[in-house]
Design an enzyme around this catalytic site. Structure first.
Site, mmCIF file in Angstrom:
data_model
loop_
_atom_site.group_PDB
_atom_site.id
_atom_site.type_symbol
_atom_site.label_atom_id
_atom_site.label_comp_id
_atom_site.label_asym_id
_atom_site.label_seq_id
_atom_site.Cartn_x
_atom_site.Cartn_y
_atom_site.Cartn_z
ATOM 1 N N LYS A 1 -22.501 -5.698 13.614
ATOM 2 C CA LYS A 1 -21.210 -5.612 14.373
ATOM 3 C C LYS A 1 -21.130 -4.239 14.714
ATOM 4 O O LYS A 1 -20.945 -3.272 13.821
ATOM 5 C CB LYS A 1 -20.310 -6.070 13.610
ATOM 6 N N TYR B 1 -19.492 -2.090 6.826
ATOM 7 C CA TYR B 1 -19.768 -2.739 5.618
ATOM 8 C C TYR B 1 -20.323 -1.672 5.007
ATOM 9 O O TYR B 1 -20.476 -1.682 3.613
ATOM 10 C CB TYR B 1 -20.373 -3.955 5.613
ATOM 11 N N HIS C 1 -16.408 -6.117 16.774
ATOM 12 C CA HIS C 1 -15.888 -6.557 15.226
ATOM 13 C C HIS C 1 -14.577 -6.793 15.432
ATOM 14 O O HIS C 1 -14.063 -7.778 15.041
ATOM 15 C CB HIS C 1 -15.979 -5.220 14.378
ATOM 16 N N ASP D 1 -25.776 -11.482 7.855
ATOM 17 C CA ASP D 1 -24.843 -11.129 8.562
ATOM 18 C C ASP D 1 -24.400 -10.012 7.838
ATOM 19 O O ASP D 1 -23.536 -9.839 6.867
ATOM 20 C CB ASP D 1 -23.755 -12.122 8.629
#
Ligand code: A2P
Length: 283
Positions: free
Chosen positions: A79, A54, A115, A49
């Protein structure tokens, strides 16, 4: 060394399925992500994930490519960073999706999530419409959301008739989200827990967890993951530490009894660690 116990799959509303434990890479810097994801895949994780925000889709993708695991045995989630600088259009969603695929080096993802809902604007409705197109063309095998509240879940289902297969939300024993999980059950949505270990902070020192862990000769983290599994959550624990990465997958050969599950559920204090979806609107 891979962990011997197979990870069960959870069936999603669209007929696809997801491993009940996955490997989360939130806060893993891109240059460490290759090593962490490589460890996870070597140990036996098959679900990874990540997210555009990120900043580690490149490292994640490199590890996937190097591991040589057949693509159809992997479940890769990323996401959409539906940033606050709207407006969000269908084309912008497609551009962001293509950029994520490029960074990952993949031609499809197994799951694509919105998200945050950012309910103070209605962009999430346009975005969900675009997501249904990505699902229809097969480049996102399944589509879902993250941090959505009941009102936004019901709105996008009413708009499109398409149920998000997953809502990925903050859940850990001291933030158990009982009511939102009940709504998920009603709507046919799987609950996926982010920060399932309470970010490894105070929760794991709780004396109730310590007692139960001792009885099973397991760690508090393993007991928490068992609680997630037995109440029906998918969980994506994060670690950059190989023995913890292994430990977090080694949770399929012991079981908590009803009294233990109740004792853990009683730890719920409403202790939210992350952003509040009702107001989160930065970045
Ligand atoms: P580290 O990455 O240094 O191993 P969450 O998934 O709830 O966000 O929790 C992640 C945090 O919990 C990280 O700080 C991680 O540390 C720590 N952690 C992950 N697995 C374990 C474990 N089995 N035991 C103790 N701490 C863990």
């Amino acid at each position: 060394m891979t962990v011997a116990n197979p990870v069960p799959n959870v069936t999603l509303d669209d007929g696809n399925s997801i491993p009940q434990i996955g490997f989360g890479v939130w806060q893993v810097p891109d240059d460490e992500c290759f090593t962490a994801v490589t460890s996870a895949l070597t140990i036996g994780y098959r679900s990874i994930d990540t997210a555009a925000i990120y900043g580690n889709e490149v490292g994640t993708g490199r590890a996937i490519a190097a591991a040589g695991v057949p693509r159809d045995e992997l479940f890769v989630t990323t996401k959409l960073w539906n940033s606050a600088d709207g407006p969000w259009t269908r084309d912008r969603v497609f551009t962001e999706f293509d950029a994520s695929l490029d960074r990952l080096g993949l031609d499809y993802v197994d799951l694509y999530l919105i998200h945050w809902p950012r309910p103070m604007r209605e962009d999430y409705r346009t975005i969900w419409q675009a997501f249904t197109e990505l699902k229809a063309d097969g480049r996102a095998r399944s589509i879902g959301v993250s941090n959505f509240q009941p009102e936004q879940l019901r709105t996008i289902i009413a708009d499109t008739g398409v149920v998000p297969v997953i809502n990925q939300i903050e859940v850990h024993p001291d933030f158990a989200q009982t009511e939102l999980r009940r709504v998920h059950d009603e709507l046919g949505i799987v609950t996926e827990a982010w920060s399932p270990l309470g970010q490894g902070r105070g929760l794991l020192d709780d004396p109730t967890l310590a007692r139960i862990a001792l009885e099973h000769d397991r760690s508090p983290a393993q007991v928490v993951l068992r609680w997630h599994l037995q109440i029906g959550n998918v969980a994506i624990p994060k670690s950059v530490t190989p023995h913890r990465i292994r430990q977090n997958l080694d949770v399929f050969d012991f079981e908590l009894d009803a009294a233990e599950l109740d004792a853990i559920s009683a730890l719920d204090t409403g202790n939210r660690l992350g952003g509040d979806p009702a107001t989160f609107d930065v970045g």
